[in-house]
Design a protein around this motif. Structure first.
Motif, PDB file in Angstrom:
ATOM      1  N   LEU A 102      40.578  14.220  43.394  1.00  0.00           N
ATOM      2  CA  LEU A 102      41.563  13.153  43.558  1.00  0.00           C
ATOM      3  C   LEU A 102      41.061  11.848  42.955  1.00  0.00           C
ATOM      4  N   TRP A 103      39.781  11.554  43.136  1.00  0.00           N
ATOM      5  CA  TRP A 103      39.193  10.370  42.515  1.00  0.00           C
ATOM      6  C   TRP A 103      39.259  10.465  40.988  1.00  0.00           C
ATOM      7  N   PHE A 104      38.999  11.665  40.468  1.00  0.00           N
ATOM      8  CA  PHE A 104      39.077  11.865  39.017  1.00  0.00           C
ATOM      9  C   PHE A 104      40.498  11.635  38.510  1.00  0.00           C
ATOM     10  N   VAL A 105      41.484  12.158  39.231  1.00  0.00           N
ATOM     11  CA  VAL A 105      42.877  11.989  38.826  1.00  0.00           C
ATOM     12  C   VAL A 105      43.277  10.521  38.899  1.00  0.00           C
ATOM     13  N   LEU A 106      42.806   9.807  39.924  1.00  0.00           N
ATOM     14  CA  LEU A 106      43.083   8.373  40.023  1.00  0.00           C
ATOM     15  C   LEU A 106      42.532   7.636  38.810  1.00  0.00           C
ATOM     16  N   ALA A 107      41.294   7.955  38.411  1.00  0.00           N
ATOM     17  CA  ALA A 107      40.696   7.315  37.238  1.00  0.00           C
ATOM     18  C   ALA A 107      41.464   7.676  35.976  1.00  0.00           C
ATOM     19  N   TRP A 108      41.866   8.934  35.859  1.00  0.00           N
ATOM     20  CA  TRP A 108      42.622   9.394  34.691  1.00  0.00           C
ATOM     21  C   TRP A 108      43.952   8.653  34.577  1.00  0.00           C
ATOM     22  N   CYS A 109      44.701   8.575  35.680  1.00  0.00           N
ATOM     23  CA  CYS A 109      46.007   7.905  35.662  1.00  0.00           C
ATOM     24  C   CYS A 109      45.866   6.413  35.384  1.00  0.00           C
ATOM     25  N   THR A 110      44.805   5.796  35.907  1.00  0.00           N
ATOM     26  CA  THR A 110      44.581   4.368  35.682  1.00  0.00           C
ATOM     27  C   THR A 110      44.291   4.083  34.223  1.00  0.00           C
TER      28      THR A 110
END
Length: 245
Positions: free
Chosen positions: A200-208
């Protein structure tokens, strides 16, 4: 593990506001005019802020307080969301009935008036499935991180819709930010091969990063077209310096 009803309330409230905001710009993409009612998206945003402030001040348990017998306080949140949503959807449906501002009732870009629902629909479906089918209870344990991730993805989708409206161009219906939530869905399907919290942290960074990249590209394209120097101070030409002017 038992969880209270507040995470579910917050999920409904936040995605309800997402839907109202998206419908407003979808309507603008169809008709060519951005229109807000007396009770609309702005009021919905204020209601979300009010919910968070009350929760911070009194704790999540306040929404389980019973008034008028068996009536719990959180029912009022759902009621306000439904009322606001009804007003927005009513205006939205009337716009659809009148037809779009393009040729033969299409959007201002000449595309289908229904097609813009696709990116938002897929985002909501994936968000709901991942949240409530998670064996590790990723949403219940980390609701703010979860909603922030999908909120940034929603911001990217909405920005694309606004740009499509202003430029009268066709909207891209698959967004690169969706690769992140697709990976989360597949990871869940294969019994959480990667721990969901770290993913989830990775996806947050990706989307940001994806949102920043998109906004930067659009901004630079606009500046290039209108010959605007963004964050730069152009030096005067040599002839100007020689003449002392």
């Amino acid at each position: 593990v038992q969880y209270g009803s507040f995470p579910q309330i917050m999920f409904i409230e936040v995605f309800g506001v997402f839907a109202l905001f998206y419908c407003s710009h979808w309507q603008a993409y169809v008709s060519g005019t951005l229109h807000f009612g007396k009770i609309d998206v702005t009021e919905a945003h204020y209601s979300v802020m009010f919910v968070h402030v009350m929760t911070y001040a009194f704790g999540p348990g306040i929404w389980s307080t019973r008034i008028f017998g068996k009536f719990e306080l959180w029912y009022t949140i759902i009621g306000m969301t439904l009322v606001t949503g009804f007003l927005v959807i009513k205006d939205f449906v009337n716009t659809m009935k009148r037809g779009g501002g393009g040729k033969n009732g299409s959007t201002v870009a000449g595309t289908s008036v229904i097609a813009p629902i696709l990116p938002f629909f897929f985002m909501v479906i994936f968000a709901t499935m991942i949240a409530f089918k998670s064996n590790s209870h990723i949403y219940e344990l980390h609701p703010m991180l979860y909603l922030m991730t999908f909120g940034i993805l929603f911001a990217k989708i909405t920005n694309k819709l606004v740009v499509a409206h202003l430029s009268k161009s066709e909207m891209e219906y698959f967004d690169s930010g969706m690769w992140g939530i697709l990976i989360m869905f597949l990871n869940q399907y294969f019994n959480e091969f990667i721990p969901e919290y770290y993913l989830l942290w990775f996806v947050l960074a990706w989307c940001t990063l994806d949102l920043i990249s998109y906004c930067s590209t659009v901004c630079l394209e606009m500046c290039d077209y209108m010959k605007i120097n963004l964050f730069t101070i152009p030096y005067p030409p040599p002839k100007t310096l020689a003449n002392g002017k």
